[in-house]
Design an enzyme around this catalytic site. Structure first.
Site, PDB file in Angstrom:
ATOM      1  N   PRO A  11       0.785  -1.224   0.000  1.00  0.00           N
ATOM      2  CG  PRO A  11      -0.139  -1.115   2.122  1.00  0.00           C
ATOM      3  CD  PRO A  11       0.518  -2.064   1.174  1.00  0.00           C
ATOM      4  CG  ASN A  12      -0.120   4.244   1.415  1.00  0.00           C
ATOM      5  OD1 ASN A  12      -1.132   4.794   0.982  1.00  0.00           O
ATOM      6  ND2 ASN A  12      -0.092   3.642   2.588  1.00  0.00           N
ATOM      7  NE  ARG A  19       4.197   6.365   1.647  1.00  0.00           N
ATOM      8  CZ  ARG A  19       4.454   5.134   2.009  1.00  0.00           C
ATOM      9  NH1 ARG A  19       4.849   4.242   1.109  1.00  0.00           N
ATOM     10  NH2 ARG A  19       4.321   4.763   3.265  1.00  0.00           N
ATOM     11  CE1 TYR A  24       9.110   4.740   2.437  1.00  0.00           C
ATOM     12  CE2 TYR A  24       7.653   6.631   2.730  1.00  0.00           C
ATOM     13  CZ  TYR A  24       8.122   5.400   3.143  1.00  0.00           C
ATOM     14  OH  TYR A  24       7.613   4.826   4.277  1.00  0.00           O
ATOM     15  CG  ASN A  75       8.432  -2.164  -0.106  1.00  0.00           C
ATOM     16  OD1 ASN A  75       7.944  -2.299   1.017  1.00  0.00           O
ATOM     17  ND2 ASN A  75       9.002  -1.034  -0.505  1.00  0.00           N
ATOM     18  CB  ALA A  78       1.673  -0.036   6.131  1.00  0.00           C
ATOM     19  CD  GLU A  99      11.069  -7.864   5.395  1.00  0.00           C
ATOM     20  OE1 GLU A  99      11.539  -8.910   5.914  1.00  0.00           O
ATOM     21  OE2 GLU A  99      10.566  -6.934   6.047  1.00  0.00           O
ATOM     22  CG  HIS A 101      11.346  -2.632   4.123  1.00  0.00           C
ATOM     23  ND1 HIS A 101       9.965  -2.584   4.099  1.00  0.00           N
ATOM     24  CD2 HIS A 101      11.673  -3.813   4.701  1.00  0.00           C
ATOM     25  CE1 HIS A 101       9.493  -3.676   4.658  1.00  0.00           C
ATOM     26  NE2 HIS A 101      10.494  -4.449   5.030  1.00  0.00           N
ATOM     27  NE  ARG A 108      10.324   5.687   8.310  1.00  0.00           N
ATOM     28  CZ  ARG A 108       9.413   5.506   7.358  1.00  0.00           C
ATOM     29  NH1 ARG A 108       9.590   4.561   6.436  1.00  0.00           N
ATOM     30  NH2 ARG A 108       8.325   6.252   7.330  1.00  0.00           N
TER      31      ARG A 108
HETATM   32  C1  DQA Z   1       8.451   0.744   3.527  1.00  0.00           C
HETATM   33  C2  DQA Z   1       8.616   0.921   5.031  1.00  0.00           C
HETATM   34  C3  DQA Z   1       7.290   0.707   5.750  1.00  0.00           C
HETATM   35  O1  DQA Z   1       7.462   0.898   7.152  1.00  0.00           O
HETATM   36  C4  DQA Z   1       6.254   1.705   5.272  1.00  0.00           C
HETATM   37  O2  DQA Z   1       5.006   1.449   5.879  1.00  0.00           O
HETATM   38  C5  DQA Z   1       6.145   1.733   3.795  1.00  0.00           C
HETATM   39  C6  DQA Z   1       7.342   1.612   2.974  1.00  0.00           C
HETATM   40  C7  DQA Z   1       9.732   1.103   2.761  1.00  0.00           C
HETATM   41  O3  DQA Z   1       9.818   0.739   1.588  1.00  0.00           O
HETATM   42  O4  DQA Z   1      10.626   1.750   3.309  1.00  0.00           O
HETATM   43  O5  DQA Z   1       5.060   1.974   3.261  1.00  0.00           O
HETATM   44  O6  DQA Z   1       8.161  -0.621   3.265  1.00  0.00           O
END
Ligand code: DQA
Length: 149
Positions: A11-12, A19, A24, A75, A78, A99, A101, A108
């Protein structure tokens, strides 16, 4: 014919570029897909790149991957910190799982230090910005090469 590597985004991540660019960066998800595609071509891999804001859709793609992929780069955004359901789906996968990120969640908020996904991941990459994606494609190619007879 070798099977594609699934690259799944939670998501997002469709909002990359606008964003929280201070966290990011400015690249869009389309830019990220192109980076992955270029790296995959160099490494002779096929990729299948997806993003969803829906946990169910991500789980369905993982289910399709049980028979239909050579590895998964995910990825989960959240959902990393909340989703036992995505962990359970990944636990069905016998192929390598990376995995990924963009940020370093460990630097964080404390709730981001918990990853359900790590329990299923072969390896994790974080904190390298969007460059982590082509690096993950390379790492996946290396793992798949190492498995070849
Ligand atoms: C994320 C890190 C997560 O904590 C966050 O909720 C994201 C992006 C990252 O790519 O750094 O949406 O996965």
């Amino acid at each position: 014919m070798s099977k594609p590597v699934l690259i799944l985004n939670g998501p997002n991540l469709n909002k990359l570029g606008t964003r929280q660019p201070e966290i990011y960066g400015h690249a869009t998800l389309k830019d990220v897909e192109e980076m992955c595609q270029k790296r995959a071509e160099v490494r002779g891999l096929e990729i299948s790149f997806h993003q969803s804001n829906s946990e169910a859709e991500i789980i369905d793609w993982i289910h399709d991957g049980i028979e239909g992929c050579s590895g998964i780069i995910i990825n989960p955004a959240a959902f990393t910190h909340t989703s036992v359901a995505i962990l359970d789906a990944l636990n069905i996968i016998s192929q390598p799982i990376i995995e990924l990120h963009i940020s370093n969640p460990h630097k964080r908020e404390s709730f981001r230090r918990v990853s359900y996904i790590t329990y299923a991941a072969t390896a994790s990459i974080c904190g390298l910005g969007v460059n982590g994606y082509p690096i993950a494609v390379d790492a996946m190619a290396d793992m798949l090469d190492a498995k070849r007879p």
